[in-house]
Design an enzyme around this catalytic site. Sequence first.
Site, mmCIF file in Angstrom:
data_model
loop_
_atom_site.group_PDB
_atom_site.id
_atom_site.type_symbol
_atom_site.label_atom_id
_atom_site.label_comp_id
_atom_site.label_asym_id
_atom_site.label_seq_id
_atom_site.Cartn_x
_atom_site.Cartn_y
_atom_site.Cartn_z
ATOM 1 N N CYS A 1 -16.092 17.489 -37.164
ATOM 2 C CA CYS A 1 -17.341 16.894 -36.652
ATOM 3 C C CYS A 1 -18.524 16.386 -36.673
ATOM 4 O O CYS A 1 -19.033 17.182 -36.551
ATOM 5 C CB CYS A 1 -16.993 15.413 -36.017
ATOM 6 S SG CYS A 1 -14.757 14.821 -35.775
ATOM 7 N N ASP B 1 -45.195 39.606 -12.002
ATOM 8 C CA ASP B 1 -46.567 38.591 -11.047
ATOM 9 C C ASP B 1 -46.164 38.690 -9.927
ATOM 10 O O ASP B 1 -45.083 39.081 -9.407
ATOM 11 C CB ASP B 1 -46.570 37.188 -10.859
ATOM 12 C CG ASP B 1 -47.724 36.898 -11.065
ATOM 13 O OD1 ASP B 1 -48.686 37.539 -11.373
ATOM 14 O OD2 ASP B 1 -48.311 35.739 -10.209
ATOM 15 N N ASP C 1 -46.100 32.614 -11.598
ATOM 16 C CA ASP C 1 -45.587 31.171 -10.422
ATOM 17 C C ASP C 1 -47.159 30.368 -11.405
ATOM 18 O O ASP C 1 -47.034 29.018 -10.352
ATOM 19 C CB ASP C 1 -45.660 31.083 -9.258
ATOM 20 C CG ASP C 1 -46.684 31.470 -8.839
ATOM 21 O OD1 ASP C 1 -47.476 32.884 -8.989
ATOM 22 O OD2 ASP C 1 -46.956 31.190 -7.552
ATOM 23 N N ASP D 1 -50.128 33.299 -15.947
ATOM 24 C CA ASP D 1 -48.971 33.720 -16.091
ATOM 25 C C ASP D 1 -48.490 32.392 -17.098
ATOM 26 O O ASP D 1 -47.312 33.463 -18.046
ATOM 27 C CB ASP D 1 -47.512 33.670 -15.412
ATOM 28 C CG ASP D 1 -48.228 34.055 -13.660
ATOM 29 O OD1 ASP D 1 -48.880 35.316 -14.307
ATOM 30 O OD2 ASP D 1 -47.904 34.235 -12.861
#
Length: 805
Positions: free
Chosen positions: A32, A491, A692, A696
């Site tokens: 299905c 980072d 963060d 970035d």
Amino acid sequence: MTNASPPSANSSSSEPSEKIIIPVTGMTCAACQARVQRTLTQTPGVREAAVNLMMGNATVAYDPATIAPAAIIETIRSTGYGAELPVPERTGFDEQLAHDQSQEEEFRDLRRKAIASGVASVIAMVVSMPLMSRLVTDAHGAGMQGASDPFVRWSMRVFEPLHRSWLAWLYEVPPRALAWALLVLTVGVMGWAGRRFYTSAWAAFRHHAANMDTLVAVGTGAAFVYSVVATVAPGLFLRHGVVPDVYYEAVVIIIALILTGNAFEARAKRQTSSALRALARLQPKTARIIREGSERDVPIEQVQVGDVVVVRPGERLPVDGSVLSGSSAVDESLLTGESMPVTKQANDRVIGGTINTTGSLQYSATTLGTASTLAQIVKLMRDAQGTRAPIQALADRVSGVFVPIVITIALATFVTWFVAVHASSGNAGGAAVRALAAAIAVLIIACPCAMGLAVPTAVMVATGRGAELGVLIKGGQALQRAGDVTTVVLDKTGTVTEGKPTVTDVLLAPDGGVNENDLLQLVASLERSSEHPLADAIVRHANARGAVLSDAVEFRALTGRGATGRVNGRSVLVGNDALMAEHGIDVTSLRFEAERLAGDARTPMYVGVDSRFVGVLAVADPIRATSREALSQLAAMGLEIVMLTGDNQRTAEAIARTVGVTCVVAGVLPEGKVAEIKRLQSGGAVVAMVGDGTNDAPALMQSDLGVGLHTGTDIATEAADVTLMRGDLLGVVYTIRLSRRTMRTMKQNLFWAFVYNVVGIPIAAGALYPAFGLMLSPILASAAMAFSSVSVVANSLRLRRARFT
């Protein structure tokens, strides 16, 4: 991401795209799901589609200029399944509540029908034994072929003596009366408990398709029709030397076993979304607010931005906000995975759904409804659980042709057995009996459900388990990619470090012409316009020193270099030595001191005023307590670790030495980060980028897996595939371990789903008969079919108990 699924060929990736999640009803198996998936993907204007059997929905990205949502609904309906436009005013909480209620109703309905059909199957067996005993006796006496199920014949040999002693009166009832009683009972079971199989199969047939219910309906339907003919016109069988035996008890038992398996499957499926259900239940129904000078409890929907919310010890925070007064420890474990309560005081952000443990708080409501942190998490998880992992593509391709192939095998089985038995015995009736039993067993044992559940169940459980660990994974594709990562790029600021720097040193140039207070006042006034964490540290330090700040004009943030502007009519520059060199400012007098500070993991920031070098500010960002442990675990997993930062080389190297990272790329702008990730990828690395900040975002997009740290303002940037709610690097460890464990589970599920059919179908067709004389009973085939789906879901549920810490 660089390896994200390409859009459908129906539209180019540059076209605008909107997304809609459509509830789909009536899907029972992988066939299905594959049919709806294939139809949507081939629809003009649909850029991407993900149909989820577990969630019962289709997530569709489409070009609104080419196709409207109503047309997508009609496209789904054209495949034979139900679809409705989603209710626009529903929040993630409402959707989850509706989904939970639907699952609960489905489980109760299946359980009720499984119990009723189970009782009916016992009655059928009890009534069948005297009938079978009489017919078998007649068959032996007349040398005729019987048709009873092998399982039933075995049951008779074992239980008939006890049965005769308890229910001797049944053996006095005429066989035809018993057969008619079984007919009535079977019609009742098929028409009520088993109705879903036949209506689904008929709907699929009308749309020129087939699914799992087709196999059940054809198998049990063939046995039922055979039995009805034997009951109504037994003379047809007797003339061909075949006892007019019946399969009624087999039909009833098969339906009971399949419904029992479905009920266990539905119960297990409810458990796969337990983490999401727990999150949805965190939303309080009321909030205590201060209005017109008094406290009052109001429904959560009536809270407005700016309302003052009061929370006492032990209460759950109703909405997001910013603390106005009070101090307390707040338990955020269900949202972030952090086991220790977090201290909250004035100006700290708080999240709705968390628990206030000690003191009282008054806070201002900030984000409400669908914009709240908890609502975003619930929506993110629901969206993630509706996506597809790439590994599912194989199962979809097989499922798309599975049912027609099984029906073909069943027909081939019937013909083979009929020819073989007829050639050896010359009895066409007996040959048809044996051939029919084998064909029914083939139809019943084949189970595309297991293939359809193999991947989605694992994705649902894994994303839920991730949320419990404070890791929000955007979907099956990201979940699968995480396990393939070979290189982790980090980072520095706010990722390896806390992201809460403080000013540690203020050095004045010999001929700068300003004192320390003036330098702080000028620099903080300029940096007040910046959002960089280092700028915030300078502003906080100046405020603590009592500096009176002014407004800066002509402010410019120079990514990767610093900032410039005018304060009180004076030209001010703050940044690295490259920025000073651009403006012809000589920093030689303090270069040695700046390099020494950098070597001590402090970031030196040069200051120029009116084209004159005036001093250096040093800012240090504490290393997160868990960074070294997390990076050690990543290295132990065989991953290469790279620190990629815009900070200066010496500061970056000092931080790297502390946390055990040997590969450092420093002093790079955002485009430099992207270039470095491309370089790693060109060398064959599968790269996860962890960051963060806004700077970035390009690197997160370029990486194979973008991992963002939740900073308290946004749940996840569009660039990130994974959001770490706890904000530390242990979340990266959990993500990769969870992915690897989940991929093993998916592969196990798919392996057993395929092997089950590869082994089970030949056995049902009679592959063991020539060597061992063994034939698989349709009843046992139905039990095996039910077990296969339940076992796949149960295997996925093991992820709930797995440890990744």
